[in-house]
Design a protein around this motif. Structure first.
Motif, PDB file in Angstrom:
ATOM      1  N   LEU A 152       0.820  -1.202   0.000  1.00  0.00           N
ATOM      2  CA  LEU A 152       0.000   0.000   0.000  1.00  0.00           C
ATOM      3  C   LEU A 152       0.858   1.257   0.000  1.00  0.00           C
ATOM      4  CD1 LEU A 152      -2.631  -1.036   2.744  1.00  0.00           C
ATOM      5  CD2 LEU A 152      -2.885  -1.198   0.267  1.00  0.00           C
ATOM      6  N   LYS A 153       0.851   1.980  -1.101  1.00  0.00           N
ATOM      7  CA  LYS A 153       1.464   3.292  -1.163  1.00  0.00           C
ATOM      8  C   LYS A 153       0.351   4.310  -1.364  1.00  0.00           C
ATOM      9  CE  LYS A 153       6.032   2.970  -1.305  1.00  0.00           C
ATOM     10  NZ  LYS A 153       6.855   3.563  -0.230  1.00  0.00           N
ATOM     11  N   GLU A 154       0.667   5.591  -1.238  1.00  0.00           N
ATOM     12  CA  GLU A 154      -0.397   6.592  -1.270  1.00  0.00           C
ATOM     13  C   GLU A 154      -1.189   6.531  -2.578  1.00  0.00           C
ATOM     14  OE1 GLU A 154       0.728  10.657  -1.257  1.00  0.00           O
ATOM     15  OE2 GLU A 154      -1.333  11.341  -0.948  1.00  0.00           O
ATOM     16  N   LYS A 155      -0.496   6.355  -3.712  1.00  0.00           N
ATOM     17  CA  LYS A 155      -1.177   6.397  -5.002  1.00  0.00           C
ATOM     18  C   LYS A 155      -1.160   5.065  -5.731  1.00  0.00           C
ATOM     19  CE  LYS A 155      -0.243  11.283  -5.871  1.00  0.00           C
ATOM     20  NZ  LYS A 155       0.191  12.242  -6.873  1.00  0.00           N
ATOM     21  N   PHE A 156      -0.667   4.038  -5.072  1.00  0.00           N
ATOM     22  CA  PHE A 156      -0.534   2.760  -5.744  1.00  0.00           C
ATOM     23  C   PHE A 156      -0.778   1.635  -4.731  1.00  0.00           C
ATOM     24  CE2 PHE A 156       1.944  -0.950  -6.966  1.00  0.00           C
ATOM     25  CZ  PHE A 156       1.553  -1.126  -8.283  1.00  0.00           C
ATOM     26  N   THR A 157      -1.584   0.647  -5.123  1.00  0.00           N
ATOM     27  CA  THR A 157      -1.765  -0.526  -4.257  1.00  0.00           C
ATOM     28  C   THR A 157      -1.685  -1.778  -5.119  1.00  0.00           C
ATOM     29  OG1 THR A 157      -4.156  -0.904  -4.488  1.00  0.00           O
ATOM     30  CG2 THR A 157      -3.481   0.811  -2.943  1.00  0.00           C
ATOM     31  N   PHE A 158      -1.123  -2.830  -4.513  1.00  0.00           N
ATOM     32  CA  PHE A 158      -1.163  -4.150  -5.138  1.00  0.00           C
ATOM     33  C   PHE A 158      -1.476  -5.156  -4.046  1.00  0.00           C
ATOM     34  CE2 PHE A 158       0.800  -8.212  -6.262  1.00  0.00           C
ATOM     35  CZ  PHE A 158       0.123  -8.459  -7.454  1.00  0.00           C
ATOM     36  N   THR A 159      -2.527  -5.947  -4.254  1.00  0.00           N
ATOM     37  CA  THR A 159      -2.966  -6.907  -3.253  1.00  0.00           C
ATOM     38  C   THR A 159      -3.159  -8.247  -3.934  1.00  0.00           C
ATOM     39  OG1 THR A 159      -4.203  -5.101  -2.232  1.00  0.00           O
ATOM     40  CG2 THR A 159      -4.628  -7.300  -1.386  1.00  0.00           C
ATOM     41  N   ALA A 160      -2.637  -9.306  -3.306  1.00  0.00           N
ATOM     42  CA  ALA A 160      -2.810 -10.649  -3.853  1.00  0.00           C
ATOM     43  C   ALA A 160      -3.006 -11.623  -2.709  1.00  0.00           C
ATOM     44  CB  ALA A 160      -1.590 -11.042  -4.691  1.00  0.00           C
ATOM     45  N   GLY A 161      -3.785 -12.671  -2.956  1.00  0.00           N
ATOM     46  CA  GLY A 161      -4.045 -13.616  -1.880  1.00  0.00           C
ATOM     47  C   GLY A 161      -4.525 -14.959  -2.371  1.00  0.00           C
ATOM     48  N   LEU A 162      -4.496 -15.937  -1.445  1.00  0.00           N
ATOM     49  CA  LEU A 162      -5.007 -17.288  -1.676  1.00  0.00           C
ATOM     50  C   LEU A 162      -6.235 -17.474  -0.795  1.00  0.00           C
ATOM     51  CD1 LEU A 162      -1.591 -19.175  -1.461  1.00  0.00           C
ATOM     52  CD2 LEU A 162      -2.849 -18.500  -3.534  1.00  0.00           C
ATOM     53  N   PHE A 163      -7.293 -18.028  -1.384  1.00  0.00           N
ATOM     54  CA  PHE A 163      -8.551 -18.087  -0.658  1.00  0.00           C
ATOM     55  C   PHE A 163      -9.282 -19.408  -0.866  1.00  0.00           C
ATOM     56  CE2 PHE A 163      -7.648 -13.651  -1.279  1.00  0.00           C
ATOM     57  CZ  PHE A 163      -7.976 -13.091  -0.072  1.00  0.00           C
ATOM     58  N   GLY A 164      -9.930 -19.889   0.192  1.00  0.00           N
ATOM     59  CA  GLY A 164     -10.886 -20.997   0.111  1.00  0.00           C
ATOM     60  C   GLY A 164     -12.282 -20.429  -0.110  1.00  0.00           C
ATOM     61  N   ASP A 165     -13.277 -21.065   0.503  1.00  0.00           N
ATOM     62  CA  ASP A 165     -14.643 -20.559   0.383  1.00  0.00           C
ATOM     63  C   ASP A 165     -14.951 -19.653   1.561  1.00  0.00           C
ATOM     64  OD1 ASP A 165     -15.076 -21.884  -1.951  1.00  0.00           O
ATOM     65  OD2 ASP A 165     -16.161 -23.545  -1.057  1.00  0.00           O
TER      66      ASP A 165
END
Lengths: 388, 388, 388
Positions: free
Chosen positions: C137-150
């Protein structure tokens, strides 16, 4: 000092408070006539958690949810505007105007359960519903009126095909209260309520209505009053009157209600009547307070404690009656019920009390027994009550 | 400083605190013998919200509700009076006296799930129930006894005709605990529990009893232990013993339980036995604290942080066994199960931990497989735990 | 000052706050073509209670539960570590990365309901799920990634035999956002999202998938979009883009999403596309704020009050479309839907608003009407919104 603290910002413009109620019941039944068999046992009557607050001085809001029986039931869920005093505008789910025991907080009612007509008629057209109301509140006079749909419990269709499920019902409710005398220890209160409701449904039966209640106790779900599902109902019209008189530690309270069930052309109309009356005596000398047309919280003169405080002790006697015998559902014709209740409330502190009710109930042609039989029984019921 | 603040009035006579628990599980199963197929996946084991407080100095109360599985389950819901020290009187729904793992807060237990006999016998006659208990609490000695009905989950009839649904069960429970040694890092604890229960029911089967449990993990609901519904049960009698020894970062804990199922004349009685034993080692040097006959919260010597704190790390090894093979339900005769669990708990802070359990389980004639087959498998289970 | 206070310890290392949302809806439908009959009425869209806090400075946690429809639905339930700035690690149930309207707090969305493709595709592979994600998380830029079940609603098997019930699905989600311009009253935002998901199930149908949604309003549960249960689905691949531009009181926002349904060999693959675009104008002069790649809370320049404050008024216009006509379920082939919505939001204060949506919707071969028929209608919908 209170059981749950109220958080207020320094300016007093915002407040915030947790809310909750816990009612734990035990009941033992003794069947006196009829082949029915109520179940003895324990159960939660109320188990509620929620929050409420005020914001920007003139706004008030509340959200509270009940979990008794391990079932969710959203209770008060509203936003209120108090900026046009003495008017209060409420939007969301809240109690529709209707009678003393119903509009009173259940935390301050005297018996384990309210009179049977209050429950049966209130479920049909009052209790908590989603809608909008306006209240005019003066110290000794209140007038509240509103427009309401259904509540969350009865609003949704269940499994019925889209074309078969009916719309929600709708209606209008009003209540007026007046206290010609309103001093500590000396109160005269009178009031009247009415509602109209149309577009009815009972479950997924369009234009259906069912009036029912249990004999002043709820651990067992068997109804002693039940009209069956009455089809082809066009309108409901309710009119009720209420009164209470407080003289020091003594008080007498009663309500009478009349419900007109107006059916479509070609179907027989019918009506139902119920009432209750009870007396209360605070052995320990407290007197019942009143506020905005309803009873308020009892504060024992001495809280119960290990250094000799006894708490407050209230003794009660009630007669309660409801007659739905005129129902057009043939199997239920002639169904009525009445009960005598002897009660004792032990207020340990303002927020904790133990309640005892001995209920002698009887009914004719109840759904508990074969058609035409008499149903009679006794219930010994206790409750632990906590609210904050 | 704590995760949830406690609000106290200036006089210290009232306190109020929000409560909650979150347990999020993931489990992967590897079937080793048998045709069953447990489901891998995630789930909430606990998701609880509530409030608790003290009032007028001597009163304590709590209401907490669980929402795991998107199902409501009211947990603690009681009022307590502490004015007659060292006696504590509790009224409402609370844990009936029964064994170390059951009476311990689940927040402080070591494994994802308790021993199988604790769950199977506790569901039959202990766990949280509505009732009244009296506890005598000294620093190194406790004795608690109470009378209990059912709990909210099992109390109500479901759909059965009024004449067919049975009353609630009732019974008495007691537990005694003693710590001959109780210093920080050096604890010897022994205890014993017993209960009697009558008027049983299983669902709407009067005089019915069913003992069951899953293999130390719950994302899949398949039981590895199951007596089936045993009819004609008159009384349950339970006796169990428990012990733990703490030596610095090491501890050994075990419990043994014996349940007598006493059936009506003409029906064969039977009994069931179970036990578990486990060792725990805090690699990071913490030692398990104890209070009022139960384990207390672990506080890492160094909380996990980006500046080098590691949190506390606990390694665990357990053997767990339950035998219900003597059940009179023919299809379930010979059913027993046991498991070995290797565990690791990573306490990030006092209120946040990650748990890992590798469970090797096996059973005979389990309900998971055809009659007579062997069931074997492994489970790799993880949990995120938060409480406040 | 805020509706719900945040409790912070003196060192600022711990904070604690109650949370909640209340959405009360009323809707009236006017059917314009087709034999379907939507139900008019009221209902709760959201009724949520919960707590959140920070602990030991770098930890954050939340547990919130929804009770709308008198049904339990656990919402956010996670632990977050912020000690490795600008990285945030989140474990538990939380929103999987996916699009602007979905990842935005629903408290700050503009219309009563999000675009249809956001709901249909999000339910299939995003929304709140149990998993782990990492956000940069930066002020003008975000990158989010994740692994998920149900998530808790769809994770458990219901009544199916143990051998028949499928495992949970699993997958990975990511979203990137960038604001080349981010000043008060002047914002350009662009973003993209993608997910992959496998091991699918629909109810207890292994490898099943069902995409569905209602026409931008929910009091009635009838879907206007429904693929039916598509069997033999091996993978889902989603790609979407989003953008918004804010110029003082004006803003324009849109999203487009494409879902590839990859089925096992021998079964026809298919894909579905949807998008929405809307414009917003604050008549009262407010401008929409932005934070971490999402819209933030509107604060009226003047709260509504009895001394002349009007609150903020926002006017809205949207076009929304979703096409699932290529579904391999024959009865549902050709199903698409679109809608025009005119909206007005009246922000009484930052936490209280009234919303009005006039929705003109239409669909082909919807499940509401006989195969091949056209469905058309209007909905007049209102909402009371409170959050704290």
């Amino acid at each position: 000092a209170n059981v749950a603290p109220t958080h207020a910002d320094p300016g007093g413009v915002f407040t915030f408070k947790a809310r909750g109620v816990l009612d734990v019941d035990y009941v033992h039944f003794a069947e006196r006539a009829g082949a029915y068999d109520y179940n003895d046992g324990t159960g939660f009557r109320r188990a509620r958690l929620g929050f409420e607050g005020t914001a920007f001085k003139d706004w008030a809001w509340r959200l509270e949810v009940d979990f008794a029986g391990n079932v969710v039931a959203v209770q008060d869920a509203y936003l209120q505007y108090n900026g046009f005093k003495p008017l209060t505008i409420t939007l969301g789910q809240h109690k529709a105007p209707f009678g003393l025991e119903s509009n009173n907080s259940d935390n301050f009612n005297s018996f384990l359960e309210r009179g049977m007509f209050t429950n049966a008629f209130g479920t049909a057209g009052a209790e908590r519903r989603i809608g909008v109301s306006v209240a005019y509140l003066k110290e000794k006079f209140t007038f509240t009126a509103g427009l309401f749909g259904d509540n969350e419990s009865i609003g949704r269709s269940t499994g019925a095909a889209l074309t078969a499920a009916p719309d929600e019902s709708y209606g209008a409710n009003a209540r007026v209260t007046w206290e010609p005398v309103l001093d500590t220890g000396r109160i005269i209160h009178v009031g009247a309520s009415g509602f109209w409701r149309a577009g009815l449904k009972s479950g997924d039966t369009d234009d259906g209505l069912r009036l029912s209640d249990r004999p002043n106790i709820r651990v067992d779900n068997g109804n002693i009053i039940d009209t069956g599902v009455i089809p082809n109902v066009e309108n409901l019209y309710y009119l009720g009157v209420e009164g209470t008189a407080v003289f020091g530690p003594l008080s007498v309270t009663g309500e009478y209600g009349h419900l007109e069930i107006d059916r479509f052309a070609g179907f027989r109309d019918f009506s139902s009547d119920g009432f209750y009356v009870y007396g209360s005596w605070f052995v320990t000398g407290e007197t019942r307070p009143f506020r905005n047309g309803n009873f308020d919280r009892i504060r024992p003169l001495n809280n119960f404690s290990n250094t000799g405080g006894t708490g407050a002790i209230e003794l009660l006697l009630r007669y309660d009656q409801l007659d739905v015998g005129d129902t057009p559902v043939a199997a239920r014709a002639g169904n009525d019920a009445h009960s005598y209740t002897a009660g004792a409330n032990w207020y340990l502190t303002p927020n904790f009390k133990l309640q005892f009710n001995y209920i002698r109930f009887a009914g004719s042609n109840t759904p508990l027994d074969p058609v035409g039989a008499k149903t009679k029984g006794d219930a010994v019921a206790t409750r632990l009550h906590i609210d904050w």
